[in-house]
Design a protein around this motif. Sequence first.
Motif, PDB file in Angstrom:
ATOM      1  N   PHE A  89      -7.660   7.107   9.606  1.00  0.00           N
ATOM      2  CA  PHE A  89      -6.615   6.300  10.181  1.00  0.00           C
ATOM      3  C   PHE A  89      -6.954   4.789   9.666  1.00  0.00           C
ATOM      4  CE2 PHE A  89      -5.078   3.563  14.031  1.00  0.00           C
ATOM      5  CZ  PHE A  89      -3.569   3.631  13.657  1.00  0.00           C
ATOM      6  N   VAL A  90      -6.175   4.115   8.957  1.00  0.00           N
ATOM      7  CA  VAL A  90      -6.360   2.889   8.341  1.00  0.00           C
ATOM      8  C   VAL A  90      -5.207   1.744   8.971  1.00  0.00           C
ATOM      9  CG1 VAL A  90      -6.363   1.641   6.208  1.00  0.00           C
ATOM     10  CG2 VAL A  90      -6.898   4.076   6.185  1.00  0.00           C
ATOM     11  N   THR A  91      -5.945   0.624   9.391  1.00  0.00           N
ATOM     12  CA  THR A  91      -4.830  -0.040  10.385  1.00  0.00           C
ATOM     13  C   THR A  91      -4.476  -1.427   9.873  1.00  0.00           C
ATOM     14  OG1 THR A  91      -6.923  -1.120  11.314  1.00  0.00           O
ATOM     15  CG2 THR A  91      -5.965   0.651  12.291  1.00  0.00           C
ATOM     16  N   GLY A  92      -4.710  -1.784   8.497  1.00  0.00           N
ATOM     17  CA  GLY A  92      -4.500  -3.019   7.914  1.00  0.00           C
ATOM     18  C   GLY A  92      -3.319  -3.102   7.201  1.00  0.00           C
ATOM     19  N   GLY A  93      -2.451  -2.097   7.029  1.00  0.00           N
ATOM     20  CA  GLY A  93      -1.195  -2.040   6.416  1.00  0.00           C
ATOM     21  C   GLY A  93      -1.431  -1.895   4.880  1.00  0.00           C
ATOM     22  N   LYS A  98       0.515  -7.584   2.231  1.00  0.00           N
ATOM     23  CA  LYS A  98      -0.210  -8.696   1.871  1.00  0.00           C
ATOM     24  C   LYS A  98       0.381  -9.832   0.934  1.00  0.00           C
ATOM     25  CE  LYS A  98      -4.410 -10.365   3.099  1.00  0.00           C
ATOM     26  NZ  LYS A  98      -5.150 -10.482   4.390  1.00  0.00           N
ATOM     27  N   ILE A  99       0.819  -9.139  -0.220  1.00  0.00           N
ATOM     28  CA  ILE A  99       1.616  -9.789  -1.227  1.00  0.00           C
ATOM     29  C   ILE A  99       2.863 -10.420  -0.882  1.00  0.00           C
ATOM     30  CG2 ILE A  99       2.244  -9.757  -3.830  1.00  0.00           C
ATOM     31  CD1 ILE A  99       0.255  -7.287  -4.211  1.00  0.00           C
ATOM     32  N   ALA A 100       3.681  -9.362  -0.397  1.00  0.00           N
ATOM     33  CA  ALA A 100       5.129  -9.859   0.164  1.00  0.00           C
ATOM     34  C   ALA A 100       5.096 -11.100   1.295  1.00  0.00           C
ATOM     35  CB  ALA A 100       5.661  -8.570   0.915  1.00  0.00           C
ATOM     36  N   CYS A 101       3.971 -11.359   2.043  1.00  0.00           N
ATOM     37  CA  CYS A 101       3.989 -11.876   2.989  1.00  0.00           C
ATOM     38  C   CYS A 101       3.386 -13.469   2.466  1.00  0.00           C
ATOM     39  CB  CYS A 101       2.959 -11.875   4.349  1.00  0.00           C
ATOM     40  SG  CYS A 101       3.706 -10.207   5.239  1.00  0.00           S
ATOM     41  N   LYS A 135      -0.078   1.833  -7.233  1.00  0.00           N
ATOM     42  CA  LYS A 135       0.560   0.662  -7.003  1.00  0.00           C
ATOM     43  C   LYS A 135       0.337  -0.023  -5.677  1.00  0.00           C
ATOM     44  CE  LYS A 135       4.462   3.553  -5.275  1.00  0.00           C
ATOM     45  NZ  LYS A 135       5.766   4.053  -5.360  1.00  0.00           N
ATOM     46  N   PRO A 136       0.710  -1.246  -5.193  1.00  0.00           N
ATOM     47  CA  PRO A 136       0.399  -1.895  -4.178  1.00  0.00           C
ATOM     48  C   PRO A 136       0.659  -1.284  -2.834  1.00  0.00           C
ATOM     49  CG  PRO A 136       0.833  -3.410  -5.574  1.00  0.00           C
ATOM     50  CD  PRO A 136       1.223  -2.416  -6.171  1.00  0.00           C
ATOM     51  N   GLU A 137       1.728  -0.430  -2.859  1.00  0.00           N
ATOM     52  CA  GLU A 137       2.104   0.323  -1.713  1.00  0.00           C
ATOM     53  C   GLU A 137       1.350   1.502  -1.462  1.00  0.00           C
ATOM     54  OE1 GLU A 137       6.017  -1.158  -3.848  1.00  0.00           O
ATOM     55  OE2 GLU A 137       3.961  -0.645  -4.188  1.00  0.00           O
ATOM     56  N   ASN A 138       0.511   1.961  -2.420  1.00  0.00           N
ATOM     57  CA  ASN A 138      -0.330   3.094  -2.226  1.00  0.00           C
ATOM     58  C   ASN A 138      -1.831   2.692  -2.015  1.00  0.00           C
ATOM     59  OD1 ASN A 138       1.561   4.945  -2.360  1.00  0.00           O
ATOM     60  ND2 ASN A 138       1.446   5.135  -4.459  1.00  0.00           N
ATOM     61  N   VAL A 139      -1.949   1.478  -1.880  1.00  0.00           N
ATOM     62  CA  VAL A 139      -3.350   0.858  -1.606  1.00  0.00           C
ATOM     63  C   VAL A 139      -3.368   0.242  -0.476  1.00  0.00           C
ATOM     64  CG1 VAL A 139      -5.116  -0.828  -2.356  1.00  0.00           C
ATOM     65  CG2 VAL A 139      -3.714   0.334  -4.078  1.00  0.00           C
ATOM     66  N   LEU A 140      -4.008   0.643   0.759  1.00  0.00           N
ATOM     67  CA  LEU A 140      -4.103   0.280   2.167  1.00  0.00           C
ATOM     68  C   LEU A 140      -5.316  -0.483   2.266  1.00  0.00           C
ATOM     69  CD1 LEU A 140      -3.250   3.452   3.860  1.00  0.00           C
ATOM     70  CD2 LEU A 140      -1.608   1.948   2.927  1.00  0.00           C
ATOM     71  N   LEU A 141      -5.275  -1.190   3.325  1.00  0.00           N
ATOM     72  CA  LEU A 141      -6.330  -2.265   3.641  1.00  0.00           C
ATOM     73  C   LEU A 141      -6.741  -1.571   5.048  1.00  0.00           C
ATOM     74  CD1 LEU A 141      -5.070  -5.669   2.644  1.00  0.00           C
ATOM     75  CD2 LEU A 141      -6.733  -4.186   1.576  1.00  0.00           C
ATOM     76  N   LYS A 148      -8.269   0.833   0.606  1.00  0.00           N
ATOM     77  CA  LYS A 148      -8.302   2.206   0.896  1.00  0.00           C
ATOM     78  C   LYS A 148      -7.359   2.787  -0.217  1.00  0.00           C
ATOM     79  CE  LYS A 148     -11.406   2.545   4.139  1.00  0.00           C
ATOM     80  NZ  LYS A 148     -12.680   3.384   4.160  1.00  0.00           N
ATOM     81  N   VAL A 149      -7.657   3.636  -1.266  1.00  0.00           N
ATOM     82  CA  VAL A 149      -6.596   4.074  -1.913  1.00  0.00           C
ATOM     83  C   VAL A 149      -5.948   5.386  -1.277  1.00  0.00           C
ATOM     84  CG1 VAL A 149      -6.330   5.064  -4.262  1.00  0.00           C
ATOM     85  CG2 VAL A 149      -7.855   2.992  -4.129  1.00  0.00           C
ATOM     86  N   SER A 150      -4.918   5.402  -1.170  1.00  0.00           N
ATOM     87  CA  SER A 150      -4.024   6.413  -0.596  1.00  0.00           C
ATOM     88  C   SER A 150      -3.179   7.081  -1.425  1.00  0.00           C
ATOM     89  CB  SER A 150      -3.469   6.086   0.620  1.00  0.00           C
ATOM     90  OG  SER A 150      -2.428   5.259   0.445  1.00  0.00           O
ATOM     91  N   ASP A 151      -2.204   8.210  -1.122  1.00  0.00           N
ATOM     92  CA  ASP A 151      -1.298   8.984  -1.491  1.00  0.00           C
ATOM     93  C   ASP A 151      -1.356   9.574  -2.905  1.00  0.00           C
ATOM     94  OD1 ASP A 151       1.000  10.099  -1.979  1.00  0.00           O
ATOM     95  OD2 ASP A 151       2.344   8.151  -1.465  1.00  0.00           O
TER      96      ASP A 151
END
Length: 459
Positions: A89-93, A98-101, A135-141, A148-151
């Motif tokens: 369970f990765v909680t940082g989004g 991060k880049i969008a904000c 891509k950034p959408e598949n890299v979680l924090l 945390k690389v995902s997907d």
Amino acid sequence: MNIKNRIGKYELGRVLGEGNFAKVKYAINVETGQSYAVKILDKEKVFQYKIVSHIKREICTLKLIKHPNVVRLYEVLASKRKIYIVLEFVTGGELFDKIACNGKLHENVARKYFQQLIDAVGYCHSRGVYHRDLKPENVLLDAKGNVKVSDFGLSALPQQCRADGLLHTTCGSPNYVAPEVIADRGYDGATADLWSCGVILFVLLTGWLPFDDRNLAVLYQKIFKSDFKCPNWLSPGARNLIKRILDPNPKTRITIPEIIENEWFKEGYSPAKLVEEEDTSLDDVNAAFTNAEEHLLTEETGPVHMNAFQLIAMSVSLDLSGFFEEEDAAERKTRFMSMHPAKDIIEKIEETVKDMGGIEVQKKNGKIMLRQTNPKSSKNGHLSVTTEVFEVTPSLHVVELRKSSGDVALYRELCKKLSGNLSSDSLSGNHSSDSLPSSEVKFDENNAVWSAEGGVTCS
């Protein structure tokens, strides 16, 4: 009725995300209290859309990877209808958020994320696993801001390479895909992944894409030629590394070992500490896609637990709903206790309604909806009642009925019958009150025990 779902030792909670073939839910290990994310797949859909091999590949891939910067897959469970993939369970989004904000990131921050990304990707490649959709959408924090690389849904294993040793499936996201992938003449998974990492680094440092165009053909031409410009305010070291990664020729493109030796990359670099690996078994993965009874778990459902404070709030003297309802709250909401198991309560509700006739039972979102089927016989319209069962303790439940519309007299008759049929006297031979007035419920602060007058005690 509010429902809690449990599969094995995991109690499932809120939905974290949902896609075409899967739903991801928050889960807690009831034995340890540890949080997890559980990806739930519908077996029927998996087989119907012929994506069994695709799903098994993603699961097998993640089980092979045990790296601090890759989302961990712990185990795979299955029932007759579902497949449950238990993930970290990765909680940082997402890194994308991060880049969008924030737009572009400070160079030191971007470098830290890139270092962890390269660590994770390099480890995957050393295990023969290529992501193919970085891509950034598949890299979680995570909560500490670590990557945390995902997907790994588009990942490939060495067995998928053809005789030429190359992969041939064109996949990935257009803005991040390597030119050799678009060319469709075969490509090396490692160098293709590295190109995507270069695009991610550019986005982290600038806040925009190096290759972008609404016209896909034009976009691909830019990628083929590596037609992009680094802003002058980037440091020379960062500009140089990006250009070496976004080399359109995969044979001369910089490699991961060379990146690790790059001066800009090495600044503040601390390689990930790998834990000692244990043997990885794929038995649970294979078992999940069979219907052998010995491998299948039972999906357990039951009412949500109610704590003392929730029970206080349900008592009549503290019920504030009357302030917001035109109709007397007592005519709309009724509660009573039962010491019968939740499953038996539900069955008794269905039996009672069936005996009354003219009322159908529908189960939706964990609640029981009771609706009158012949509304013309009632001058006030058809009766509609929502029923929920709350668990105070395993041996004590609160049954709540809420009238949405319909004849008050018929509603009273329904409540009276249900109250009589669900009372502890009729079900278990023990005494219990039919309603739940505040004067009959007490809280012992010293012993933290609820007790209802008349002998019903629950801890």
